[in-house]
Design a protein around this motif. Structure first.
Motif, PDB file in Angstrom:
ATOM      1  N   SER A   1       1.111  -1.001   0.148  1.00 38.49           N
ATOM      2  CA  SER A   1       0.352  -0.033   0.003  1.00 38.49           C
ATOM      3  C   SER A   1       0.969   1.472   0.128  1.00 38.49           C
ATOM      4  O   SER A   1       0.508   2.057  -0.651  1.00 38.49           O
ATOM      5  CB  SER A   1      -0.750  -0.091   1.693  1.00 38.49           C
ATOM      6  OG  SER A   1      -1.765  -0.831   1.218  1.00 38.49           O
TER       7      SER A   1
ATOM      8  N   ARG B   1       3.716   1.570  -1.481  1.00 35.39           N
ATOM      9  CA  ARG B   1       3.599   1.864  -2.948  1.00 35.39           C
ATOM     10  C   ARG B   1       3.011   2.360  -3.772  1.00 35.39           C
ATOM     11  O   ARG B   1       3.576   3.604  -4.973  1.00 35.39           O
ATOM     12  CB  ARG B   1       4.415   1.291  -3.538  1.00 35.39           C
ATOM     13  CG  ARG B   1       5.579  -0.569  -2.820  1.00 35.39           C
ATOM     14  CD  ARG B   1       5.585  -1.900  -4.042  1.00 35.39           C
ATOM     15  NE  ARG B   1       5.685  -2.466  -3.110  1.00 35.39           N
ATOM     16  CZ  ARG B   1       5.956  -3.999  -2.880  1.00 35.39           C
ATOM     17  NH1 ARG B   1       5.566  -4.861  -4.453  1.00 35.39           N
ATOM     18  NH2 ARG B   1       6.527  -4.532  -2.634  1.00 35.39           N
ATOM     19  N   MET B   2       1.568   2.933  -3.460  1.00 29.40           N
ATOM     20  CA  MET B   2       1.010   3.534  -4.124  1.00 29.40           C
ATOM     21  C   MET B   2       0.708   5.243  -3.414  1.00 29.40           C
ATOM     22  O   MET B   2      -0.457   5.949  -3.203  1.00 29.40           O
ATOM     23  CB  MET B   2      -0.859   3.406  -3.980  1.00 29.40           C
ATOM     24  CG  MET B   2      -0.822   1.860  -4.391  1.00 29.40           C
ATOM     25  SD  MET B   2      -2.331   0.710  -5.034  1.00 29.40           S
ATOM     26  CE  MET B   2      -2.688   0.530  -2.590  1.00 29.40           C
TER      27      MET B   2
ATOM     28  N   ARG C   1       2.722   9.909  -7.139  1.00 28.87           N
ATOM     29  CA  ARG C   1       3.136   9.445  -8.422  1.00 28.87           C
ATOM     30  C   ARG C   1       2.007   9.643  -9.408  1.00 28.87           C
ATOM     31  O   ARG C   1       0.902  10.445  -8.797  1.00 28.87           O
ATOM     32  CB  ARG C   1       2.645   7.722  -7.833  1.00 28.87           C
ATOM     33  CG  ARG C   1       4.029   7.274  -7.328  1.00 28.87           C
ATOM     34  CD  ARG C   1       3.156   5.408  -6.682  1.00 28.87           C
ATOM     35  NE  ARG C   1       4.739   5.105  -5.967  1.00 28.87           N
ATOM     36  CZ  ARG C   1       4.947   3.877  -6.667  1.00 28.87           C
ATOM     37  NH1 ARG C   1       5.189   4.445  -8.253  1.00 28.87           N
ATOM     38  NH2 ARG C   1       6.082   3.839  -5.661  1.00 28.87           N
ATOM     39  N   SER C   2       1.873   9.496 -10.487  1.00 31.87           N
ATOM     40  CA  SER C   2       0.678   9.793 -11.529  1.00 31.87           C
ATOM     41  C   SER C   2       0.167   8.676 -11.846  1.00 31.87           C
ATOM     42  O   SER C   2       0.215   7.188 -10.755  1.00 31.87           O
ATOM     43  CB  SER C   2       1.975   9.259 -12.841  1.00 31.87           C
ATOM     44  OG  SER C   2       2.460   8.698 -13.356  1.00 31.87           O
TER      45      SER C   2
ATOM     46  N   GLU D   1       0.994   5.824 -13.202  1.00 34.15           N
ATOM     47  CA  GLU D   1       2.329   4.813 -12.039  1.00 34.15           C
ATOM     48  C   GLU D   1       1.764   4.479 -10.904  1.00 34.15           C
ATOM     49  O   GLU D   1       2.040   2.962 -10.196  1.00 34.15           O
ATOM     50  CB  GLU D   1       3.115   6.616 -11.554  1.00 34.15           C
ATOM     51  CG  GLU D   1       4.490   6.690 -12.286  1.00 34.15           C
ATOM     52  CD  GLU D   1       5.200   7.581 -11.964  1.00 34.15           C
ATOM     53  OE1 GLU D   1       5.929   8.105 -12.243  1.00 34.15           O
ATOM     54  OE2 GLU D   1       4.774   8.270 -10.786  1.00 34.15           O
ATOM     55  N   THR D   2       0.684   5.235 -10.352  1.00 26.74           N
ATOM     56  CA  THR D   2      -0.248   4.825  -9.105  1.00 26.74           C
ATOM     57  C   THR D   2      -1.013   3.721  -9.951  1.00 26.74           C
ATOM     58  O   THR D   2      -1.147   1.870  -8.947  1.00 26.74           O
ATOM     59  CB  THR D   2      -0.931   5.740  -8.957  1.00 26.74           C
ATOM     60  OG1 THR D   2      -0.546   6.863  -8.799  1.00 26.74           O
ATOM     61  CG2 THR D   2      -2.298   5.355  -8.185  1.00 26.74           C
TER      62      THR D   2
ATOM     63  N   ALA E   1       1.528   0.624  -9.742  1.00 25.98           N
ATOM     64  CA  ALA E   1       1.912   0.262  -8.194  1.00 25.98           C
ATOM     65  C   ALA E   1       0.566  -0.682  -7.535  1.00 25.98           C
ATOM     66  O   ALA E   1       0.615  -1.924  -6.771  1.00 25.98           O
ATOM     67  CB  ALA E   1       2.026   1.591  -7.419  1.00 25.98           C
TER      68      ALA E   1
ATOM     69  N   ALA F   1      -6.685   0.941  -3.082  1.00 19.96           N
ATOM     70  CA  ALA F   1      -6.474   1.211  -4.045  1.00 19.96           C
ATOM     71  C   ALA F   1      -7.415   2.336  -4.948  1.00 19.96           C
ATOM     72  O   ALA F   1      -6.918   3.358  -6.094  1.00 19.96           O
ATOM     73  CB  ALA F   1      -6.537   0.078  -4.912  1.00 19.96           C
TER      74      ALA F   1
ATOM     75  N   ALA G   1      -6.219   5.991  -4.120  1.00 15.70           N
ATOM     76  CA  ALA G   1      -5.140   6.075  -4.434  1.00 15.70           C
ATOM     77  C   ALA G   1      -5.362   7.194  -6.138  1.00 15.70           C
ATOM     78  O   ALA G   1      -4.731   7.088  -6.912  1.00 15.70           O
ATOM     79  CB  ALA G   1      -4.208   4.780  -4.022  1.00 15.70           C
ATOM     80  N   ILE G   2      -5.845   6.324  -6.970  1.00 19.00           N
ATOM     81  CA  ILE G   2      -6.449   6.554  -8.418  1.00 19.00           C
ATOM     82  C   ILE G   2      -6.886   7.002  -8.223  1.00 19.00           C
ATOM     83  O   ILE G   2      -6.759   8.117  -8.866  1.00 19.00           O
ATOM     84  CB  ILE G   2      -7.026   4.633  -8.938  1.00 19.00           C
ATOM     85  CG1 ILE G   2      -5.719   3.645  -8.901  1.00 19.00           C
ATOM     86  CG2 ILE G   2      -7.717   5.395  -9.556  1.00 19.00           C
ATOM     87  CD1 ILE G   2      -7.002   2.752  -9.330  1.00 19.00           C
TER      88      ILE G   2
ATOM     89  N   ALA H   1      -4.401   9.731  -7.861  1.00 22.97           N
ATOM     90  CA  ALA H   1      -3.783   9.820  -8.775  1.00 22.97           C
ATOM     91  C   ALA H   1      -4.068  10.268  -9.647  1.00 22.97           C
ATOM     92  O   ALA H   1      -3.920  11.440 -10.068  1.00 22.97           O
ATOM     93  CB  ALA H   1      -3.281   8.765  -8.994  1.00 22.97           C
TER      94      ALA H   1
END
Length: 477
Positions: free
Chosen positions: A19, A21-22, A26-27, A30-31, A34, A173, A176-177, A180
């Motif tokens: 997690s 790493r997200m 990040r773009s 990239e997200t 990840a 996720a 995060a998305i 991002a």
């Protein structure tokens, strides 16, 4: 063999590791990669595919992890908005997860890419046609993507612990998305604005016509914010002299109320305001500026973009054309057209005040002898001289007009009786004085017609004054 608490602790630890790493910064691409990598590296699945949901509802595969073959086959593919509907209709609901067992798939129907792995006879084993999906949601519940996983590391259908961890991971996720995606949009907007500003600056500075930005709102309203070189060249001021100053201080606005109304219309409807105004240069010289003004941008406070050109030459040409259209080309006196315009205004004032005026009709005597004896060029000089004499003898505000040939008309307001007789005497005396280099004595016969509230039109008045002039000439002879 590890017990369940140990398995859960180990899995949770791996979950937090992937997690992280997200994280922020990040773009979007990239997200999403990840996310896919985290599922394979930390949650124990052999393959992970992440779809992004587009604004039109379609899904595009943005990230694939765990299989070069799957990546080559799936990355970049775009599917219809209802791609998952048929499978979800036959799926088991594991919380937010959706599991589609292979045995429920219609005979012969295979959707997407299928891993080439052996098939086990164990009912609890993972089958190559099994599918497990985790919808990805934003913080406000919007579906932003779809995560699909394949090939669990123990080759068995996921148990409660791994389902729970995958669901938690999918929740993180999705957030995060979404973050991002917003970051990418902000960066794209920032890049667009920077590109727009660069383009605007290049156009602004390189424009051949003068350009300036003016504050439209707030305490700085009306002040010049920015000018280009052409604006300085046209106006004669330096940028330091202009920036921060009120634009109206340099303009002569003869219709401020109209200008205010037009600018209010610009503000209300984002229209373009076209203007022509007299501008005072540092030398005191006045020039005509013509241009446009429009509100630019959507921010607050608003900015007015002004574009100008020096239109003095055109205005001078227009003024000269108007003068020629309203004046006699030989003497420069008003012609019948301008006389008509001034008569209409005078008649309105007479009707409002009740004070009489007069129209004088002047015809030159013996002028034909000048043309016959000295030629038409000398006759033209004599006409100009007589026109100047008549103009000097009338009162301020009276109009001397040439009707044609050797006929003149004089429009005089608020005059009657002795004052009118005195004016006629001055005119007759002025015309009868000797003309330079001409021995013929030219005189004038003058007839008058009163201007009263009952007067109707100029033609009738001219006819009446002409008749009076003819009677005067007959008496003289």
């Amino acid at each position: 063999m590890q017990n369940e608490p140990t398995v859960r602790l180990t899995a949770v630890r791996r979950l937090y590791e992937v997690s992280a790493r997200m994280g922020a910064g990040r773009s979007l691409a990239e997200t999403m990669q990840a996310v896919a990598d985290g599922v394979v590296d930390g949650l124990g699945f052999g393959i992970a595919v992440v779809n992004l949901r587009a604004p039109d509802g379609k899904f595009e595969v943005i990230a694939v992890a765990g299989s070069p073959e799957a990546r080559e086959a799936l990355l970049g593919t775009v599917s219809a908005a209802d791609i998952f509907d048929a499978e979800f209709a036959i799926a088991d609901e594991w919380g937010r997860l959706r599991f589609v067992p292979h045995e429920r798939l219609p005979e012969g129907e295979v959707i997407g890419w299928v891993p080439d792995v052996p098939v086990s006879d164990d009912p609890a084993a993972w089958h190559p046609l099994d599918a497990l999906f985790a919808p990805l949601y934003s913080s406000d519940g919007e579906l932003v993507g779809m995560l699909s996983v394949d090939l669990p590391e123990d080759q068995r259908r996921p148990g409660p612990i791994h389902r729970e961890l995958l669901e938690i991971f999918a929740t993180q996720a999705g957030l995060a998305i979404d973050k991002a995606r917003l970051t990418d949009q902000l960066l794209a907007e920032k890049s667009r604005l920077e590109a727009s500003e660069t383009t605007f600056r290049m156009v602004f500075e390189g424009a051949g016509n003068g350009m300036a930005t003016i504050a439209f709102d707030g305490p700085e309203a009306g002040r010049i914010l920015r000018v280009n070189d052409a604006f300085c060249r046209i106006t004669g001021y330096t940028a330091d002299q202009l920036i921060g100053a009120l634009l109206v201080d340099f303009l002569r606005d003869e219709e401020p109320d109209q200008s205010r109304r037009e600018l209010e219309k610009v503000a209300a409807g984002n229209a373009t305001y076209r203007f022509e105004r007299i501008f005072s240069q540092p030398s005191g010289n006045e020039i005509w500026l013509g241009g446009t003004a429009a509100i630019v941008g959507a921010g607050q406070p608003r900015i007015l973009l002004v574009q100008i050109d020096d239109v003095t030459a055109r205005k001078d040409a227009e003024r000269e054309l108007r003068h020629h259209a309203a004046h006699d080309p030989l003497t420069g006196l008003p012609n019948r057209r301008l006389l008509q315009h001034r008569f209409a205004a005078a008649l309105e004032r007479t009707r409002a005040s009740g004070r009489r005026g007069a129209l004088l009709f002047c015809d030159l005597n013996h002028f034909k002898l000048v043309n016959d004896g000295y030629g038409h060029e000398a006759g033209d000089r004599a006409l100009r001289e007589i026109a100047e004499r008549l103009a000097r003898e009338v009162r301020h505000g009276d109009t001397v007009a040439r009707l044609g040939g050797d006929e003149f008309a004089i429009l005089a307001e608020d005059i009657a009786d002795d004052d009118l007789a005195t004016l006629i005497s001055r005119l007759e005396s002025a015309v009868s004085r000797p003309l330079p280099d001409i021995t013929v004595q030219v005189t004038t016969s003058i007839g008058t017609a009163p201007i009263t509230p009952e007067t109707t039109d100029l033609d009738t008045l001219l006819h009446t004054a002409d008749q009076a002039m003819y009677e005067s000439k007959q008496r003289r002879n």
